[in-house]
Design a protein around this motif. Structure first.
Motif, mmCIF file in Angstrom:
data_model
loop_
_atom_site.group_PDB
_atom_site.id
_atom_site.type_symbol
_atom_site.label_atom_id
_atom_site.label_comp_id
_atom_site.label_asym_id
_atom_site.label_seq_id
_atom_site.Cartn_x
_atom_site.Cartn_y
_atom_site.Cartn_z
ATOM 1 N N UNK A 551 47.246 16.851 10.125
ATOM 2 C CA UNK A 551 47.686 16.938 11.523
ATOM 3 C C UNK A 551 48.503 15.724 11.925
ATOM 4 N N UNK A 552 48.005 14.513 11.627
ATOM 5 C CA UNK A 552 48.766 13.322 12.017
ATOM 6 C C UNK A 552 48.450 12.126 11.132
ATOM 7 N N UNK A 553 48.156 12.397 9.851
ATOM 8 C CA UNK A 553 47.866 11.319 8.923
ATOM 9 C C UNK A 553 48.834 11.270 7.764
ATOM 10 N N UNK A 554 48.330 10.918 6.603
ATOM 11 C CA UNK A 554 49.200 10.706 5.444
ATOM 12 C C UNK A 554 49.754 11.993 4.847
ATOM 13 N N UNK A 555 49.205 13.142 5.241
ATOM 14 C CA UNK A 555 49.661 14.410 4.663
ATOM 15 C C UNK A 555 50.435 15.290 5.598
ATOM 16 N N UNK A 556 51.115 14.684 6.579
ATOM 17 C CA UNK A 556 51.795 15.494 7.593
ATOM 18 C C UNK A 556 52.885 16.394 7.028
ATOM 19 N N UNK A 557 53.432 16.034 5.886
ATOM 20 C CA UNK A 557 54.533 16.835 5.326
ATOM 21 C C UNK A 557 54.039 18.133 4.685
ATOM 22 N N UNK A 558 52.733 18.362 4.726
ATOM 23 C CA UNK A 558 52.185 19.636 4.228
ATOM 24 C C UNK A 558 51.968 20.642 5.346
ATOM 25 N N UNK A 562 51.868 27.331 12.555
ATOM 26 C CA UNK A 562 50.951 28.417 12.877
ATOM 27 C C UNK A 562 49.720 28.479 12.010
ATOM 28 N N UNK A 563 49.590 27.589 11.018
ATOM 29 C CA UNK A 563 48.456 27.587 10.102
ATOM 30 C C UNK A 563 47.833 26.190 10.089
ATOM 31 N N UNK A 564 46.537 26.108 10.275
ATOM 32 C CA UNK A 564 45.853 24.826 10.147
ATOM 33 C C UNK A 564 45.595 24.534 8.672
ATOM 34 N N UNK A 565 46.148 23.425 8.201
ATOM 35 C CA UNK A 565 46.006 23.013 6.808
ATOM 36 C C UNK A 565 45.207 21.723 6.766
ATOM 37 N N UNK A 566 44.245 21.630 5.860
ATOM 38 C CA UNK A 566 43.464 20.411 5.644
ATOM 39 C C UNK A 566 43.720 19.911 4.235
ATOM 40 N N UNK A 567 43.711 18.603 4.052
ATOM 41 C CA UNK A 567 43.963 18.088 2.717
ATOM 42 C C UNK A 567 43.795 16.592 2.621
ATOM 43 N N UNK A 568 44.062 16.070 1.435
ATOM 44 C CA UNK A 568 43.960 14.633 1.192
ATOM 45 C C UNK A 568 45.016 14.215 0.192
#
Length: 709
Positions: A551-558, A562-568
């Motif tokens: 959402x607003x961290x190191x993985x924003x480019x993913x 319209x889709x909530x994406x979670x990751x690390x």
């Protein structure tokens, strides 16, 4: 009196002659009875074998299809020139009044070389093929060693001289009546990989059997091809059909008059995979230009593997009918290792490992989601400085922000000071780190789950300290995991705690569609420990942090609209030697799941030599997810034939190693015959996360000059 005796003499002689005739007739009748009745079957078969020729009919391998029935490996017809060596020998003997050419060949017995006289089958073949070679312009001669070995071990089955004969040659052969007894053009099924290099490491390839006793068919002779790698190798017994045969009646000149008996070959079983060819194609296209890397997509609710990509790759069609020695050498000596399945190979995970540390800490009760840890630019553990990627650190933060900003000093302290190595090792072992996942492919690297026991076993002179734990806490040191193992971990986070064994094969069915075997979905990795064993609120705390990363961290480019994406994200420092120089060859990662509320996809992207997890891998994950969700919304994915994706080292940079001459052994892509899970000496502290949207760690932190702590 004498006159009477002379007169009786002819009658005595006639009687003797009659008895002799009767005796001869008795012997003849006895022999006829033996030949016609008592042993009639034996002599009939003996006569039959002198006037018939047995030929083998090649079976077709079963197909390999995706979960929707799309064929990924099937068969096509190949017209081949075959030598029936046994028949060629008989014809030569007939033509030369029983005389056969002889040759002495070396044979090793009891460690010594003996010369044994054998039939010179090469001379016989050369004489037989001469009219064909002259008429059709065959410049290529049979390989002498191969012919002698084939004649010695399995002369009853045909020797393939030429494969994939073109139509013009086929027409000339028939037009000019070039049929020679023992030489024929036959049609046989050969493997065809429908989309070229598509899913090459999953499908594998086929080849000729290496040993005479390998993979014997029902007729007692070796199969013409056997599976060598991937599903082809793992499921070879199920994919093999059984050969058939013909009994051909031949005339006195050796030419075929008619077929006497036919037994048709059977088709092997079809193997249905869990792969979705459309998702596999999307992932292949997204990874095509990275040079070296891997991508995995799984269903977190079942453990089904939907895509498994490794780059660079190869075209398994190049192995049909057999790969040339030059091509094989090129594949094996290519420094980018196209034969290695990177999805099953292990690498240092960098900050992606912080997910495991968070789970271990929450399960052990070391923290809650509300625990605040002061995270400055540097912390000291066991007397050694451990730096954050940000010079000023992140300040006093909770777990959510620590994951969002990938704060190193937060996790150094969380792992080394609050949790300890034992809960970390237990959580790693629970999700399967340090051992193979059990997927239906091999070889699979088991990786390394380092801890005190591991250190004592592999480096008995070293002593485990909290500094080692700090290193492990950000996925550096000796930690080694595979992209597939990371997907197993992330699936457990996504689905609420269930740890599933990855499944690649759905079922096996025969040619009539009857199911022969099934592998159930949603099988626990360890039946005794089927879940993370955590409270739902603790798992949700980690999920919430991963959502914040995108959402607003190191993985924003993913992000996907319209889709909530979670990751690390994660970037692990690694080094290799190129042209005599130590070169930085970082392993960059991004893994996660989507949609957040009801996850259908878990993914992992790993790129060697990438800039950062957020800068290199997150955009690839975005491309994959965007196309997958577009596909769900009706976008058509058209599969096309893929050429091999080339490997390169464009991401490798010449950066001075922070330890200089004391640098640890360089990490590199494992060679095809090297176990990448073999232990390596644990390097000293180092490795931040990655430069990404929030500008993490542009330069590697200072590392102490000693290996141990």
């Amino acid at each position: 009196m004498l006159l009477n005796d002379d007169r009786n003499l002819p009658y005595g002689r006639l009687l003797t002659l009659a008895l002799m005739v009767l005796l001869a007739m008795g012997i003849l009748l006895t022999r006829l009875y033996d030949v016609q009745l008592a042993r009639g079957d034996v002599y009939t078969e003996k006569l039959r074998t002198q006037t018939t020729v047995a030929t083998r009919l090649s079976p077709a391998r079963g197909a390999i299809v995706d979960r929707n029935g799309i064929p990924l490996a099937e068969n096509r017809a190949s017209f081949d020139v075959d030598f029936y060596l046994d028949e060629l020998q008989r014809n030569y003997s007939r033509a030369h009044r029983g005389r056969l050419p002889k040759i002495k060949v070396p044979v090793k017995r009891h460690g010594e070389i003996h010369y044994v006289e054998q039939v010179d089958i090469v001379k016989i073949v050369d004489e037989a093929i001469e009219p064909i070679a002259r008429s059709l312009g065959f410049a290529h001669r049979p390989d002498e060693r191969e012919i002698r070995e084939h004649f010695r071990t399995r002369k009853e089955i045909p020797f393939q001289f030429r494969t994939d004969v073109d139509f013009n040659t086929l027409a000339l052969f028939s037009e000019r009546n070039l049929g020679v007894p023992g030489i024929d053009i036959v049609a046989r099924p050969v493997r065809r990989y429908t989309y070229g290099a598509f899913a090459a490491h999953v499908l594998g390839y086929v080849g000729k059997p290496d040993e005479n006793s390998e993979a014997l068919a029902a007729d007692g002779y070796p199969y013409e091809t056997v599976g060598r790698q991937g599903i082809e190798g793992r499921m070879d017994p199920q994919l093999q059909g059984q050969p058939g045969g013909k009994i051909l009646r031949v005339n006195y000149r050796g030419y075929v008059d008619r077929e006497e008996e036919v037994k048709w070959p059977t088709v092997g079983n079809t193997v249905k995979l869990t792969l979705d060819a459309r998702i596999q194609y999307i992932a292949e296209q997204a990874m095509r230009g990275v040079g070296r890397g891997a991508a995995v997509v799984m269903d977190p609710q079942t453990g089904d593997v939907l895509a498994l990509v490794s780059v660079p790759n190869y075209n398994p069609n190049d192995f049909i009918p057999r790969i040339t020695s030059e091509e094989w050498k090129a594949l094996n000596t290519d420094p980018t290792a196209p034969l290695v399945d990177r999805a099953l190979s292990t690498y240092p995970p960098g900050s992606t490992y912080k997910v495991l540390i968070a789970l271990a800490a929450l399960k052990a009760g070391a923290i809650t989601k509300e625990t605040i840890i002061d995270s400055p630019g540097v912390v000291y553990i066991a007397g050694h400085p451990f730096k954050d990627w940000s010079p000023n650190g992140q300040g006093a933060i909770k777990l959510r922000d620590a994951l969002r900003m990938s704060c190193n000093t937060f996790f150094y302290q969380l792992g080394a000071n609050k949790t300890g190595i034992d809960p970390i090792v237990k959580m790693g072992q629970r999700v399967g780190f340090g051992e193979p996942t059990g997927i239906e492919l091999s070889p699979e690297s088991k990786g390394i789950m380092p801890g005190p026991d591991w250190l004592k076993k592999n480096f008995p002179r070293e002593r485990w300290t909290s500094a080692y734990t700090a290193n492990v806490s950000i996925g550096q040191g000796a930690v080694q995991v595979s992209p597939l193992q990371m997907c197993v971990l992330m699936s457990a986070v996504a689905n609420g705690g269930h740890i599933y064994k990855p499944r690649l094969i759905q079922e096996v069915v025969d040619i009539d569609g009857e199911q022969k075997a099934e592998i159930p979905a949603a099988q626990p990795r360890d039946p005794e420990n089927p879940t993370l064993g955590m409270k739902p609120n603790d798992i949700e705390a980690v999920r919430d942090g991963l959502l914040a990363v995108v959402a607003d961290g190191t993985g924003r480019r993913a992000q996907v609209q319209g889709i909530k994406v979670a990751g690390k994200t994660g970037t692990a420092q690694a080094w290799r030697v190129m042209n005599g120089h130590k070169m930085q060859d970082n392993k960059t990662w991004f893994y996660g799941f989507a949609p957040y509320d009801k996850p259908r996809y878990v993914f992992c992207v790993m790129v060697e030599g990438g800039l950062s997890g957020g800068g290199t891998c997150a955009p690839i994950a975005h491309e994959m997810l965007q196309n997958i969700f577009d596909m769900e919304n009706g976008k058509e994915i058209t599969l096309s034939y893929l050429t091999p994706a080339s490997g390169h080292f464009r991401g490798v940079v010449d950066v001075p190693h922070p330890l200089g001459a004391d640098a640890p052994a360089p990490a590199s892509a494992p060679a095809a015959n090297v176990d990448p899970s073999a232990p390596v000496a644990p390097p000293a502290n180092g490795g931040g996360d990655e430069p990404a949207t929030v500008q993490e760690d542009d330069a590697p932190p200072i590392m102490p000059k000693r290996r141990g702590f």
